[in-house]
Write a protein that holds these residues in place. Structure first.
Motif: not given
Length: 336
Positions: A96-123
Motif C-alpha cells: 500500500g497505499p492503497p492497502d491490500t492483502v494478497t493471499i496465494s495458495a496451492r492445491s493441497a494435493d501437491f503438498a508434502g512428500a509428493y514434492r520431496k526428492r528421492k532415489n529408486r528404480s522400477h523394473h
C-alpha cells in the motif's frame, strides 16, 4: 426490474479451515483467480482484498482454503457453485497505499512428500503398479486408466527426483497426464475419451459470440519436426538400436531406453505431442464457466471452418472474479 433479474451475477464461497468467511471477505474482494493445469503443476489460487481499515487478519502459513464459485442468477449461464477443491496458503503479501492483502495458495494435493526428492528404480512393473506404489507413499488413492494400467515398464529410474517429477517424466514417455485431484493420483492418456475412473470426459461447445477474445495459431509444417525417434539398448546384440515413428523431420530423444517397447512408447508419445502443438488456441469467455477444467474436451463454433472442425483439449484454465461482478474464464487449448 426484469433487466436486473436477467443480468448474470457471479457467486463465490471461501472457507478457511472449515469456517465460512465469504460474508466477511465479500466487501473487501478486489479479485479472486484460480489457475488450473492438466498436468503436474499445482492449481494456484490468489485472493486480493483491500485493507483500507487495517482490520484484515493475515492467514497463517499452511492454513487450508476451500473455494467454490459460479453464477447466482442470470440468463445464458449455468447457475450454481462449482467446488474447486482445497488449497494450502503458502504466500501472503501486504502492500500500500492503497492497502491490500494478497493471499496465494496451492492445491493441497501437491503438498508434502509428493514434492520431496528421492532415489529408486522400477523394473518390469506395470504402470498400474507404479502408480499404486507412488499413491500409497503419499497417502493418496490411485487411479490408473485402464488403457495404461497393464503396460509393462522395462525400466524407469527416479534419480534424485520428486514423485511429482518422476510421474511427469513417465507421463511424457507414455503420452499421459499425471496429476493429483481430490486426494487421488491420476494417470491417464492425454487424449483419453474417459477419465481414469471410467467416466466420460466432460465436453463443452464454445461459441464465438460468447468470447471476449480468440487467438488461434497453426504452426507451419514444412521443415517442422513431424516425428520422433528413440534409442534403446538391445541386450542380445549388446548394441544401441533405434525405433522411429513416421515423419520426414524426426526429433531424436536424448534418453537411451532399456527396451524396444520403452523406446517405441516414448517416440510415439513425442510424435503425438508435436502433432498437438501444431495447432493451439486461446479462448476467453466473457461470462465464465467454472465447470470447465483442465483436459476438458471442447468444440468451437462461429470461427474459421478449420477451427470449428477440429477437436480441442484444454491444457490450462484461468478463472477470474472481481468485486464488480465480473467473472471470466480464459482457456489455453491444443488441437487433437
Amino acid at each position: 426490474m426484469s433487466q436486473t433479474i436477467m443480468q448474470p451475477t457471479p457467486a463465490w464461497q471461501v472457507m478457511l479451515d472449515g469456517k465460512d468467511l465469504t460474508a466477511k471477505l465479500a466487501p473487501r474482494l478486489l479479485s479472486l483467480s484460480l489457475a488450473e493445469d492438466r498436468a503436474e503443476k499445482a492449481d494456484t489460487l490468489e485472493l486480493t482484498l483491500h485493507d483500507d481499515d487495517g482490520a484484515m487478519v493475515l492467514p497463517p502459513e499452511g492454513a487450508r482454503l476451500t473455494v467454490a464459485f459460479g453464477w447466482a442468477k442470470g440468463a445464458g449461464v449455468t447457475l450454481g457453485l462449482v467446488n474447486k477443491g482445497s488449497f494450502v496458503v503458502d504466500e501472503v503479501r501486504f502492500s500500500g497505499p492503497p492497502d491490500t492483502v494478497t493471499i496465494s495458495a496451492r492445491s493441497a494435493d501437491f503438498a508434502g512428500a509428493y514434492r520431496k526428492r528421492k532415489n529408486r528404480s522400477h523394473h518390469g512393473q506395470t504402470l498400474g503398479a507404479i502408480v499404486a506404489l507412488v499413491a500409497r507413499d503419499n497417502g493418496l488413492k490411485a487411479s490408473c486408466h485402464a488403457d495404461l494400467a497393464a503396460v509393462v515398464v522395462t525400466a524407469a529410474e527416479q534419480a534424485h527426483k520428486s514423485d511429482m517429477e518422476f510421474l511427469r517424466d513417465l507421463g511424457r514417455r507414455y503420452d499421459a497426464i499425471a496429476t493429483v485431484k481430490a486426494g487421488t493420483l491420476i494417470f491417464a492418456p492425454v487424449n483419453a475419451r474417459t477419465t481414469a475412473s471410467g467416466k466420460a470426459i466432460p465436453s463443452f461447445t464454445l461459441t464465438r459470440r460468447k468470447a471476449d477474445h480468440v487467438d488461434y495459431h497453426r504452426a507451419a509444417r514444412d521443415g517442422a519436426q513431424d516425428g520422433a525417434e528413440a534409442q534403446y539398448y538391445d541386450q542380445d546384440s549388446a548394441a544401441r538400436k533405434t525405433v522411429s515413428t513416421p515423419g520426414t523431420h524426426r526429433k531424436r530423444l536424448k534418453k537411451v531406453y532399456a527396451s524396444q517397447a520403452d523406446a517405441r512408447a516414448a517416440a510415439n508419445s513425442e510424435r503425438n505431442r508435436l502433432a498437438r502443438a501444431a495447432a493451439t488456441m486461446s479462448f476467453t469467455l466473457a461470462l465464465g464457466d467454472a465447470r470447465i477444467g483442465a483436459n476438458t474436451s471442447v468444440t468451437v463454433t462461429g470461427c474459421k471452418s478449420e477451427i470449428n472442425k477440429r477437436a480441442w483439449r484444454v491444457t490450462s484454465v484461468r478463472h477470474e472474479l472481481d468485486g464488480q461482478r465480473g467473472f471470466t474464464t480464459a482457456l489455453e487449448m491444443e488441437g487433437v
